[in-house]
Write an enzyme that holds these catalytic residues in place. Structure first.
Site, PDB file in Angstrom:
ATOM      1  N   PRO A   2       0.751  -1.281  -0.016  1.00  0.00           N
ATOM      2  CA  PRO A   2       0.079  -0.087  -0.034  1.00  0.00           C
ATOM      3  C   PRO A   2       0.935   1.183  -0.094  1.00  0.00           C
ATOM      4  CG  PRO A   2      -0.182  -1.169   2.190  1.00  0.00           C
ATOM      5  CD  PRO A   2       0.704  -2.121   1.089  1.00  0.00           C
ATOM      6  N   GLU A   3       0.562   2.162  -1.055  1.00  0.00           N
ATOM      7  CA  GLU A   3       1.086   3.498  -1.068  1.00  0.00           C
ATOM      8  C   GLU A   3      -0.128   4.412  -0.634  1.00  0.00           C
ATOM      9  OE1 GLU A   3       3.844   4.060  -4.342  1.00  0.00           O
ATOM     10  OE2 GLU A   3       4.462   1.949  -4.255  1.00  0.00           O
ATOM     11  N   LYS A  69       1.329   7.801   4.207  1.00  0.00           N
ATOM     12  CA  LYS A  69       1.034   6.484   4.157  1.00  0.00           C
ATOM     13  C   LYS A  69       0.432   6.260   5.525  1.00  0.00           C
ATOM     14  CE  LYS A  69       4.552   5.499   0.811  1.00  0.00           C
ATOM     15  NZ  LYS A  69       5.871   4.713   0.421  1.00  0.00           N
ATOM     16  N   ARG A 279      15.948  -0.833  -3.553  1.00  0.00           N
ATOM     17  CA  ARG A 279      14.544  -1.290  -4.338  1.00  0.00           C
ATOM     18  C   ARG A 279      14.725  -1.528  -5.828  1.00  0.00           C
ATOM     19  NH1 ARG A 279      13.727   2.487   0.276  1.00  0.00           N
ATOM     20  NH2 ARG A 279      13.342   0.656   1.751  1.00  0.00           N
TER      21      ARG A 279
END
Length: 289
Positions: A2-3, A69, A279
């Site tokens: 989730p962003e 977030k 990432r």
DNA sequence: CGTAATCCCCGGCCGC
DNA sequence: TGCGGCCGGGGATTA
């Protein structure tokens, strides 16, 4: 994962279910208790499970808001306090009459916190990988990183803040992707939306922030904000473990131009990937310079 | 004090 | 079927 758009979707669903309700009971899983007994800070931070429970039982949830977030539950008991929740990689909330109503087994078996509300229903927090967090705070100052977050990307001052931060010396040599994913520079932009925004802007993710003109940076910021809004409208993206509180998936992943792609959706070139700030970063070697 | 590198929290998933 | 390795948001810790 989730962003911002996914968290926004969750908050919009939790709010009508939770606001104005009082917490009658709180359950914390044995898994969390065991983990904490072993010195880990699993999900419930800086507090043991029983203290967490006793503080929450009897509290009224007066509002549910998103900040970056994070989900802020404002609580009223003897005094106002906050339950601040980050979904991490795999956090998900369910509003159900029974845990058995969580039909997907992999979510049901990783329910770690359950709030029983005075309407008889449950707000259940599931977190497969346990990267999520919950903190009870008297205010944001109790957790300083909250004070350092960039403004909401849709706030008027967010662009100016972005330019001010991105032009700091410490960021000038860093890859632009790392900079736009930094929550102190832009709020709520993680790997997915950073990848998409850079692809739309035809900017190579590894390009040094200092080697992008101010005009391009402004366009890039606007692209990030636009994509975040687009995704909110599409119900977020469903990548691996994200579900909204009805257990539903979003649709934004169908509109990705680059994230998770083997070929560029513009020119068909095989995409490449490299590691930026730890990432995976996918890009088109033809389109993105 | 600011910055950078490393560690860590985990289980689903993938490849062999 | 079994198993080792990979992945990752972001704070905490260490250098």
């Amino acid at each position: 994962m989730p962003e911002l758009p996914e968290v926004e979707g969750v908050v919009r669903q939790i709010r009508p279910a939770a606001a104005g309700k009082t917490i009658r009971d709180v359950f914390v899983s044995d898994t969390i208790r065991l983990s904490k007994a072993n010195g880990k800070e699993a999900i419930i931070k800086k507090m043991d499970a029983d203290a967490f429970i006793s503080r929450l039982v009897g509290a009224e949830i007066s509002s549910v808001e998103r900040r970056s977030k994070y989900i802020y539950f404002t609580m009223q008991k003897e005094r106002e306090f906050l339950l601040v929740n980050h979904l991490g990689m795999s956090g998900a909330w369910f509003y159900v009459d029974s845990l058995l109503s969580i039909t997907e087994e992999k979510f049901r078996r990783h329910v770690h916190v359950v709030l029983t509300l005075d309407d008889g229903n449950l707000l259940a927090y599931s977190d497969i990988r346990r990267f999520g967090e919950m903190r009870l705070l008297n205010g944001e100052a109790d957790f300083p990183p909250l004070l350092l977050m960039a403004p909401e990307p849709f706030a008027e001052e967010a662009l100016e803040h972005f330019l001010h931060m991105a032009e700091r010396p410490k960021y000038s040599a860093k890859p632009i992707k790392e900079v736009i994913m930094d929550g102190q520079v832009i709020s709520g932009c993680g790997n997915i939306y950073a990848t998409e925004a850079l692809f739309r802007m035809k900017i190579h993710p590894n390009r040094a922030a200092g080697r992008i003109s101010r005009a391009r940076k402004i366009q890039l910021f606007k692209a990030v904000a636009a994509i975040l809004l687009e995704s909110i409208d599409a119900g977020g993206s469903t990548i691996s473990d994200y579900r909204n509180i009805n257990g539903e998936s979003g649709r934004m992943q169908d509109r990705f131009g680059m994230y998770g792609k083997k070929q560029c959706m513009e020119c068909g070139t095989a995409t490449k990937s490299l590691q930026i700030a730890g990432r995976t970063s996918v890009y088109c070697p033809t389109c993105q310079k």
